[in-house]
Design a protein around this motif. Structure first.
Motif, PDB file in Angstrom:
ATOM      1  N   ARG A 144       0.847  -1.189   0.000  1.00  0.00           N
ATOM      2  CA  ARG A 144       0.000   0.000   0.000  1.00  0.00           C
ATOM      3  C   ARG A 144       0.889   1.248   0.000  1.00  0.00           C
ATOM      4  O   ARG A 144       2.114   1.142   0.044  1.00  0.00           O
ATOM      5  CB  ARG A 144      -0.913   0.030   1.231  1.00  0.00           C
ATOM      6  N   ILE A 192       3.109   4.578  -0.415  1.00  0.00           N
ATOM      7  CA  ILE A 192       4.188   5.003  -1.323  1.00  0.00           C
ATOM      8  C   ILE A 192       4.785   3.793  -2.044  1.00  0.00           C
ATOM      9  O   ILE A 192       5.026   3.829  -3.253  1.00  0.00           O
ATOM     10  CB  ILE A 192       5.279   5.757  -0.514  1.00  0.00           C
ATOM     11  N   ASP A 245       6.121  -7.300   1.309  1.00  0.00           N
ATOM     12  CA  ASP A 245       5.383  -6.791   2.476  1.00  0.00           C
ATOM     13  C   ASP A 245       5.113  -7.949   3.423  1.00  0.00           C
ATOM     14  O   ASP A 245       5.101  -9.106   3.008  1.00  0.00           O
ATOM     15  CB  ASP A 245       4.045  -6.161   2.048  1.00  0.00           C
ATOM     16  N   ALA A 278       7.349 -11.064   3.253  1.00  0.00           N
ATOM     17  CA  ALA A 278       8.550 -11.117   4.092  1.00  0.00           C
ATOM     18  C   ALA A 278       8.521  -9.991   5.102  1.00  0.00           C
ATOM     19  O   ALA A 278       7.989  -8.906   4.839  1.00  0.00           O
ATOM     20  CB  ALA A 278       9.805 -10.984   3.226  1.00  0.00           C
ATOM     21  N   ASP A 279       9.086 -10.283   6.262  1.00  0.00           N
ATOM     22  CA  ASP A 279       9.272  -9.266   7.293  1.00  0.00           C
ATOM     23  C   ASP A 279      10.681  -8.708   7.107  1.00  0.00           C
ATOM     24  O   ASP A 279      11.660  -9.458   7.216  1.00  0.00           O
ATOM     25  CB  ASP A 279       9.116  -9.926   8.668  1.00  0.00           C
ATOM     26  N   VAL A 280      10.781  -7.408   6.831  1.00  0.00           N
ATOM     27  CA  VAL A 280      12.095  -6.822   6.525  1.00  0.00           C
ATOM     28  C   VAL A 280      13.052  -6.881   7.717  1.00  0.00           C
ATOM     29  O   VAL A 280      14.257  -6.705   7.555  1.00  0.00           O
ATOM     30  CB  VAL A 280      11.985  -5.353   6.036  1.00  0.00           C
ATOM     31  N   ASN A 286      11.608   0.817   1.654  1.00  0.00           N
ATOM     32  CA  ASN A 286      10.506   1.737   1.956  1.00  0.00           C
ATOM     33  C   ASN A 286       9.647   1.305   3.146  1.00  0.00           C
ATOM     34  O   ASN A 286       8.913   2.112   3.713  1.00  0.00           O
ATOM     35  CB  ASN A 286       9.636   1.840   0.686  1.00  0.00           C
ATOM     36  N   VAL A 340      14.189   5.187   2.113  1.00  0.00           N
ATOM     37  CA  VAL A 340      13.151   6.178   2.415  1.00  0.00           C
ATOM     38  C   VAL A 340      13.329   6.624   3.862  1.00  0.00           C
ATOM     39  O   VAL A 340      13.150   5.859   4.804  1.00  0.00           O
ATOM     40  CB  VAL A 340      11.745   5.589   2.175  1.00  0.00           C
ATOM     41  N   TYR A 368      11.119   6.889  16.022  1.00  0.00           N
ATOM     42  CA  TYR A 368      11.097   7.008  14.553  1.00  0.00           C
ATOM     43  C   TYR A 368      12.230   7.934  14.084  1.00  0.00           C
ATOM     44  O   TYR A 368      12.913   7.649  13.099  1.00  0.00           O
ATOM     45  CB  TYR A 368       9.726   7.544  14.172  1.00  0.00           C
ATOM     46  N   LYS A 385      15.055   6.836  11.525  1.00  0.00           N
ATOM     47  CA  LYS A 385      15.190   7.493  10.220  1.00  0.00           C
ATOM     48  C   LYS A 385      16.515   8.252  10.104  1.00  0.00           C
ATOM     49  O   LYS A 385      17.068   8.359   9.010  1.00  0.00           O
ATOM     50  CB  LYS A 385      14.002   8.427   9.969  1.00  0.00           C
ATOM     51  N   ALA A 445       3.729  12.325   1.970  1.00  0.00           N
ATOM     52  CA  ALA A 445       2.631  11.944   1.070  1.00  0.00           C
ATOM     53  C   ALA A 445       1.420  11.451   1.830  1.00  0.00           C
ATOM     54  O   ALA A 445       1.530  10.879   2.905  1.00  0.00           O
ATOM     55  CB  ALA A 445       3.110  10.856   0.114  1.00  0.00           C
ATOM     56  N   THR A 471      -0.927   9.129   2.856  1.00  0.00           N
ATOM     57  CA  THR A 471      -1.061   7.665   2.928  1.00  0.00           C
ATOM     58  C   THR A 471      -1.730   7.309   4.254  1.00  0.00           C
ATOM     59  O   THR A 471      -2.021   8.188   5.062  1.00  0.00           O
ATOM     60  CB  THR A 471       0.320   6.975   2.916  1.00  0.00           C
ATOM     61  N   ARG A 472      -1.877   5.998   4.479  1.00  0.00           N
ATOM     62  CA  ARG A 472      -2.427   5.510   5.751  1.00  0.00           C
ATOM     63  C   ARG A 472      -1.629   6.068   6.932  1.00  0.00           C
ATOM     64  O   ARG A 472      -2.169   6.412   7.973  1.00  0.00           O
ATOM     65  CB  ARG A 472      -2.362   3.983   5.726  1.00  0.00           C
ATOM     66  N   ILE A 476      -0.104   8.903   7.212  1.00  0.00           N
ATOM     67  CA  ILE A 476      -0.476  10.295   7.484  1.00  0.00           C
ATOM     68  C   ILE A 476      -1.908  10.344   8.031  1.00  0.00           C
ATOM     69  O   ILE A 476      -2.215  11.121   8.928  1.00  0.00           O
ATOM     70  CB  ILE A 476      -0.339  11.145   6.192  1.00  0.00           C
TER      71      ILE A 476
HETATM   72  N1  LIG Z   1       3.641   9.181   4.142  1.00  0.00           N
HETATM   73  C1  LIG Z   1       4.499  10.127   4.481  1.00  0.00           C
HETATM   74  O1  LIG Z   1       4.223  11.320   4.400  1.00  0.00           O
HETATM   75  C2  LIG Z   1       5.867   9.767   4.945  1.00  0.00           C
HETATM   76  C3  LIG Z   1       6.690  10.777   5.470  1.00  0.00           C
HETATM   77  C4  LIG Z   1       7.980  10.475   5.827  1.00  0.00           C
HETATM   78  C5  LIG Z   1       8.443   9.178   5.663  1.00  0.00           C
HETATM   79  N2  LIG Z   1       7.619   8.215   5.183  1.00  0.00           N
HETATM   80  C6  LIG Z   1       8.160   6.870   5.043  1.00  0.00           C
HETATM   81  O2  LIG Z   1       7.752   6.332   3.784  1.00  0.00           O
HETATM   82  C7  LIG Z   1       7.651   4.909   3.873  1.00  0.00           C
HETATM   83  C8  LIG Z   1       6.293   4.459   3.366  1.00  0.00           C
HETATM   84  O3  LIG Z   1       5.296   5.063   4.152  1.00  0.00           O
HETATM   85  P1  LIG Z   1       3.738   5.050   3.795  1.00  0.00           P
HETATM   86  O4  LIG Z   1       3.236   6.384   4.210  1.00  0.00           O
HETATM   87  O5  LIG Z   1       3.524   4.576   2.421  1.00  0.00           O
HETATM   88  O6  LIG Z   1       3.226   3.973   4.882  1.00  0.00           O
HETATM   89  P2  LIG Z   1       2.085   2.847   4.824  1.00  0.00           P
HETATM   90  O7  LIG Z   1       1.781   2.514   6.229  1.00  0.00           O
HETATM   91  O8  LIG Z   1       0.992   3.251   3.910  1.00  0.00           O
HETATM   92  O9  LIG Z   1       2.858   1.610   4.150  1.00  0.00           O
HETATM   93  C9  LIG Z   1       3.945   0.971   4.792  1.00  0.00           C
HETATM   94  C10 LIG Z   1       3.973  -0.476   4.351  1.00  0.00           C
HETATM   95  O10 LIG Z   1       5.088  -1.128   5.008  1.00  0.00           O
HETATM   96  C11 LIG Z   1       4.673  -2.424   5.394  1.00  0.00           C
HETATM   97  N3  LIG Z   1       5.515  -2.915   6.480  1.00  0.00           N
HETATM   98  C12 LIG Z   1       5.598  -2.439   7.743  1.00  0.00           C
HETATM   99  N4  LIG Z   1       6.442  -3.175   8.463  1.00  0.00           N
HETATM  100  C13 LIG Z   1       6.930  -4.145   7.644  1.00  0.00           C
HETATM  101  C14 LIG Z   1       7.848  -5.203   7.823  1.00  0.00           C
HETATM  102  N5  LIG Z   1       8.428  -5.439   9.018  1.00  0.00           N
HETATM  103  N6  LIG Z   1       8.130  -6.005   6.768  1.00  0.00           N
HETATM  104  C15 LIG Z   1       7.517  -5.798   5.574  1.00  0.00           C
HETATM  105  N7  LIG Z   1       6.641  -4.798   5.350  1.00  0.00           N
HETATM  106  C16 LIG Z   1       6.343  -3.983   6.380  1.00  0.00           C
HETATM  107  C17 LIG Z   1       3.228  -2.239   5.818  1.00  0.00           C
HETATM  108  O11 LIG Z   1       2.513  -3.474   5.844  1.00  0.00           O
HETATM  109  C18 LIG Z   1       2.731  -1.269   4.759  1.00  0.00           C
HETATM  110  O12 LIG Z   1       2.176  -1.948   3.641  1.00  0.00           O
HETATM  111  C19 LIG Z   1       7.905   4.571   5.347  1.00  0.00           C
HETATM  112  O13 LIG Z   1       9.254   4.189   5.515  1.00  0.00           O
HETATM  113  C20 LIG Z   1       7.648   5.875   6.054  1.00  0.00           C
HETATM  114  O14 LIG Z   1       8.335   5.972   7.289  1.00  0.00           O
HETATM  115  C21 LIG Z   1       6.333   8.477   4.831  1.00  0.00           C
END
Ligand SMILES: NC(=O)c1ccc[n+]([C@@H]2O[C@H](COP(=O)([O-])OP(=O)(O)OC[C@H]3O[C@@H](n4cnc5c(N)ncnc54)[C@H](O)[C@@H]3O)[C@@H](O)[C@H]2O)c1
Length: 256
Positions: free
Chosen positions: A31, A33, A52, A72-74, A100, A150, A165, A169, A197, A199-200, A202
């Motif tokens: 889901r 980004i 994921d 997979a769990d990263v 990501n 990311v 966090y 980061k 961005a 997303t869930r 935010i």
């Molecule tokens: N959305 C933003 O504005 C924003 C801002 C700064 C940084 N980020 C970073 O961007 C990246 C993506 O964020 P997003 O907003 O799309 O989040 P999201 O929650 O929509 O998606 C994150 C995805 O990572 C997966 N995930 C989590 N833990 C995992 C693991 N251990 N193994 C495998 N998959 C795993 C989740 O199941 C999910 O599908 C993240 O690293 C987040 O910290 C996002």
């Protein structure tokens, strides 16, 4: 739909890069980004592995995008190695890795539990470390690789409620610069984006905090996740081979 949203959608849908014949791995791609990046790389001709740990969401995502999925769990070394081994066995190459995957466990510092800290570190810092490390032997052998990590505004500037966090980061940034220095001699670049961005992740921010954050963004809005693709594609392209160790903010100017 506002004109800004319309413009954003038009701009991102026109981004074209050629990743034909390349293998691209995107973590956290069920889901948000990651999913948009997967869609983008797929459209650009790559064989894409969406990774994921949410198997159901990943099934839906891969069926819709028409690409491969790996549950997979990263934060687990064995699962990470299995994804890399499978991608090499099936396609004989890995060109691009996008680290990501992410979670939030937000609380003020004095309320954070060991678990909140450890889980966040394990996914963001640990996942980036494990996936990149697993790709290195292959990258070295081929003399080519593109890693895009990311990170976040929080890792650069801090944010109340996100000490765990921020630490993770910021770690991703230190890792990016170090890996860039270590891997440059093998034709591998390692860069990062700092996104912002819609997303869930935010959506989970309380409304008042979210309004406060939006007010701080010079471009006045959170991005559509599709707007992350241009920066990632550029850093992941062969043409960006002289750029390494940088963090590109794709954040509407919030970090200015
Ligand atoms: N959305 C933003 O504005 C924003 C801002 C700064 C940084 N980020 C970073 O961007 C990246 C993506 O964020 P997003 O907003 O799309 O989040 P999201 O929650 O929509 O998606 C994150 C995805 O990572 C997966 N995930 C989590 N833990 C995992 C693991 N251990 N193994 C495998 N998959 C795993 C989740 O199941 C999910 O599908 C993240 O690293 C987040 O910290 C996002």
């Amino acid at each position: 739909m506002t004109s800004i949203e319309t413009d954003a959608a038009t701009t991102t849908s026109n981004v074209t890069f050629d990743f034909n014949g390349q293998t691209v791995i995107v973590t956290g791609a069920a889901r948000g980004i990651g999913l948009e990046l997967g869609r983008f790389f797929c459209r650009s001709g790559a064989t894409v592995y969406l990774v994921d740990f949410d198997a159901d969401a990943l099934d839906t995502a891969t069926a819709e995008v028409g690409c491969r999925g790996a549950v997979a769990d990263v934060s687990d070394t064995r699962s990470v190695r299995a994804v890399i081994d499978r991608a090499i066995a099936e396609t004989d190459r890995i060109d691009v890795l996008v680290n990501n995957a992410g979670i939030l466990r937000d609380r003020m510092l004095w309320k954070l539990t060991d678990e909140d800290y450890e889980q966040v570190m394990a996914v963001h810092a640990g996942g980036t470390f494990r996936f990149t490390r697993a790709c290195v032997p292959h990258f070295r052998e081929r003399g080519y690789g593109r890693v895009v990590n990311v990170t976040s505004y929080t890792g650069l500037h801090g944010n109340p409620g996100q000490a765990n966090y921020a630490m993770a980061k910021a770690g991703v940034i230190g890792f990016t610069k170090t890996a860039a220095k270590e891997l440059a001699r093998f034709g591998v670049t390692v860069n990062a984006i700092s996104p912002n961005a819609e997303t869930r992740m935010i959506a989970s921010i309380p409304d008042d905090k979210r309004a406060e954050l939006t007010a701080q963004i010079p471009l006045g809005r959170f991005a559509d996740p599709r707007e992350m693709a241009a920066a990632v594609a550029f850093l992941a392209s062969a043409d960006a081979g002289y750029i390494t160790g940088v963090v590109v903010p794709v954040d509407g100017g919030i970090s200015i």
